[in-house]
Design a protein around this motif. Sequence first.
Motif, PDB file in Angstrom:
ATOM      1  N   TYR A  63      -1.133   6.544   2.355  1.00 18.60           N
ATOM      2  CA  TYR A  63      -1.278   5.457   3.321  1.00 18.60           C
ATOM      3  C   TYR A  63      -0.613   5.827   4.663  1.00 18.60           C
ATOM      4  O   TYR A  63       0.527   6.261   4.689  1.00 18.60           O
ATOM      5  CB  TYR A  63      -0.669   4.159   2.769  1.00 18.60           C
ATOM      6  N   TYR A 112      -6.393   5.108   2.882  1.00 18.20           N
ATOM      7  CA  TYR A 112      -5.558   5.385   1.711  1.00 18.20           C
ATOM      8  C   TYR A 112      -6.479   5.715   0.548  1.00 18.20           C
ATOM      9  O   TYR A 112      -7.692   5.490   0.622  1.00 18.20           O
ATOM     10  CB  TYR A 112      -4.662   4.185   1.351  1.00 18.20           C
ATOM     11  N   THR A 149      -0.572   3.139  -3.433  1.00 17.81           N
ATOM     12  CA  THR A 149      -1.716   4.000  -3.094  1.00 17.81           C
ATOM     13  C   THR A 149      -1.184   5.396  -2.737  1.00 17.81           C
ATOM     14  O   THR A 149       0.013   5.639  -2.767  1.00 17.81           O
ATOM     15  CB  THR A 149      -2.495   3.483  -1.864  1.00 17.81           C
ATOM     16  N   THR A 150      -2.110   6.250  -2.348  1.00 17.46           N
ATOM     17  CA  THR A 150      -1.754   7.611  -1.950  1.00 17.46           C
ATOM     18  C   THR A 150      -2.139   7.853  -0.489  1.00 17.46           C
ATOM     19  O   THR A 150      -3.249   7.514  -0.083  1.00 17.46           O
ATOM     20  CB  THR A 150      -2.500   8.613  -2.853  1.00 17.46           C
ATOM     21  N   LEU A 176       0.824  -1.215   0.000  1.00 15.94           N
ATOM     22  CA  LEU A 176       0.000   0.000   0.000  1.00 15.94           C
ATOM     23  C   LEU A 176       0.858   1.266   0.000  1.00 15.94           C
ATOM     24  O   LEU A 176       0.494   2.279  -0.583  1.00 15.94           O
ATOM     25  CB  LEU A 176      -0.934   0.000   1.218  1.00 15.94           C
ATOM     26  N   LYS A 177       2.008   1.190   0.634  1.00 12.82           N
ATOM     27  CA  LYS A 177       2.886   2.358   0.728  1.00 12.82           C
ATOM     28  C   LYS A 177       3.215   2.941  -0.658  1.00 12.82           C
ATOM     29  O   LYS A 177       3.261   4.153  -0.815  1.00 12.82           O
ATOM     30  CB  LYS A 177       4.179   1.964   1.451  1.00 12.82           C
TER      31      LYS A 177
END
Length: 254
Positions: A88, A99, A85-86, A81-82
């Motif tokens: 997180y 996120y 995504t944005t 996710l780090k």
Amino acid sequence: MFVGRFAAFLLITLVGTFLVLAPTSSVEAADKQKYKYTGNKGCKCHLSPGVWEGDEWKQIDHSKAFKRLQTDEEKKDPKCLKCHTTGYGGKFKNPKETYLEDVTCEACHGPGEAYSELKNNYQGKGKKAFNELLEKDPMAARKAQYDAGLIVAGINNASGKVKDQCLECHWEDPNDPEKCPKCDKDDKGNPIAMNFDEYFKKDDHRDLDTIDEVIKKMSDGDKAKWKGCIERDPILNTPIKPEAKGKKKAVAED
Ligand code: HEC
Ligand code: HEC
Ligand code: HEC
């Protein structure tokens, strides 16, 4: 001795000041995050059809990065996710969110809460007010946006280098232990790693704005006055993509 003590005092003061002013990561760490992430939904200026930065973003894989996470485990794995995504680990306007899917505008330009308020209702005067400031005094408009938390790598990120922002998720050494565990070799058998100049060329949504002309003609005195609002990374002075020319501008309409 007085001089010695004074020197020690000076040193402590200087070191202390440096620690206070020491730059943090370009996109603020969550515990110090000043503004909240809002997401792109409802953004009608930069994301309306024909506006270059939005069109360019939709074309490249940053806008699809979340689709790479396929299993439920991957979609919950903080590691994946780090980078896919944005925001997180950060704070969101919608408190239910942890996120935003994909590498969106805010992944690079910072949380948009205050920025969107500024654009929608500058000085409490509605949507047209910011457009008017942009026409009248583009440098003041740029500074107002940066004061509202907008980050533009190569201008006002901590190091002043675009590359450092990309390295938050990319890597240059194919054996980097922190790299994406799913990235080994590409279709041609070459190890996957960022070649910054190439990657920047691929993902470059600069266009020509009136402000670029204003900056070109600036005196040294004015340049000093607008320190922090002027391109620092030489890569931002390279030619823009031919597709970027003559595109529609992002303007708020009511
Ligand atoms: C350090 C940031 C980072 C982490 C951590 C990360 N990714 Fe990635 N991932 C990337 C980047 C950047 C790319 C594109 C690399 C390129 O093209 O240079 C990518 C590409 C991919 C791809 C496409 C690979 C290919 O060969 O085209 C998949 C699938 C993927 N990631 C899944 C995952 C999963 C699943 C996780 C968690 C286990 C994860 N990633 C963790 C940054 C990351
Ligand atoms: C991967 C990081 C990244 C993402 C994602 C990203 N940008 Fe950018 N953006 C940059 C960089 C780097 C620049 C170059 C700085 C400059 O133009 O002076 C830039 C420049 C801009 C500019 C100024 C363009 C110019 O004429 O100089 C605008 C406007 C902009 N971005 C809007 C957006 C919008 C809207 C999105 C989402 C749809 C977005 N950006 C997504 C990194 C990013
Ligand atoms: C928040 C993490 C993040 C940041 C910051 C980031 N990237 Fe990425 N980038 C990714 C991921 C994840 C992918 C893989 C997307 C996919 O293949 O689904 C990727 C893919 C790419 C690609 C391949 C896209 C394509 O369509 O072929 C390029 C080029 C790229 N990034 C350039 C940059 C540049 C230049 C910067 C800095 C200005 C940057 N990235 C910053 C996460 C990031």
